[in-house]
Enzyme design. Sequence first.
Site, short mmCIF file in Angstrom:
data_model
loop_
_atom_site.label_atom_id
_atom_site.label_comp_id
_atom_site.label_asym_id
_atom_site.label_seq_id
_atom_site.Cartn_x
_atom_site.Cartn_y
_atom_site.Cartn_z
N ASP A 135 0.82 -1.21 0.00
CA ASP A 135 0.00 0.00 0.00
C ASP A 135 0.86 1.26 0.00
OD1 ASP A 135 -2.26 -1.52 0.01
OD2 ASP A 135 -2.82 -1.13 2.08
N CYS A 175 1.40 4.55 12.15
CA CYS A 175 0.75 5.10 10.95
C CYS A 175 -0.47 5.96 11.28
CB CYS A 175 0.30 3.99 10.02
SG CYS A 175 1.61 2.87 9.49
#
Length: 374
Positions: A220, A366
């Site tokens: 990703d 994240c």
Amino acid sequence: MMHLENTPTFHGFHMPAEWEPHSQCWIGWPERADNWRDGAVHAQLVFTRVAAAISRFEKVTVCASSAQWENARNQLPDHVRVVEISSNDSWFRDIGPTFVVRRETSKSDDAEHRIAGIDWTFNSWGGLEDGCYCDWSLDSLVKKKILDVERIPRFSHSMVLEGGSIHVDGEGTCITTEECLLNKNRNPHLSKSQIEDELKAYLGVRKVIWLPRGLYGDDDTNGHVDNMCCFVRPGAVLLSWTDDKTDPQYERSEEAYSLFSSVTDANGRKFEVIKLHVPGPLYMTEKEAAGVFQDDGAKPRLPGTRLAASYVNFYIANGAIIAPQFGDKKWDDEAIRVLSKTFPHHEVVGIEGSREIVLSGGNIHCITQQQPAI
């Protein structure tokens, strides 16, 4: 909002290390059904655990959309601030501002001029062809909104960059990956040396260490460094590791270990490399994939996909390490042991259910963004 011209280093700013004192932590709120399974209800529980854990050590602000503000407010502890800021998704490491600080240079300097934020360009980790979703217009405004709320000056930059693609030691060294920053879906018009020059000018670093690749399966983000390794102090890094030579991750870990063994940091120090074993391997189940609403607006989540699970993806709070726990008891326990030994003056807090975050592509580091104290 004050917009600053020139570069942060021109004005004496630099990006501090994550272990330096924070004034608060910024977190988003998950809701999109085409990335978070079952309408994000499971992820919201884990985000709440993360926010509650961090709030024991520093202030936390959670940003939720108008549709989700009341839900977020009801789930989160009362002392966690909830503000209405919409985003396309909740990865605040990548869509939030990179904060930079400077030492007081004159008596006329007040606190608000000793911190600034960098508004990098965001393209959903690869743009229309390779990105994770096709509309990132709200994400592109998050940095501006946070800086406006806090009345913090802003540096803008046309270079595409996410916060998870860089780590700094606060003393002149940055680590990144070629897999991400040199990917043609980020800044194809810039050479490696040009990108390095921009990192030096905006982060206040003197040396950039380029790992060839990030974590196996981290497709990703195209191999963000924050899943692969991180600084624990100047001259020392934690590195995602596996002892399984048949695992494709082994080659990547060995590659990074070899590089760290052959380079020094900006101050000439050799690196101490601490190995932190990855879990699993872990894979998305049929049930988990079935809970994600599949449409043309986002990358599909498919059963059997290897999850980019890494214990390196933790958050350093004021006096604490907020670390993922994936339900793999052997390696979960080992991660807590290694982190406790590596950070003897921090309380290590494991977050149960962190698998819910990695199902959608990232983890605790994240979804968080520290704001330095000044």
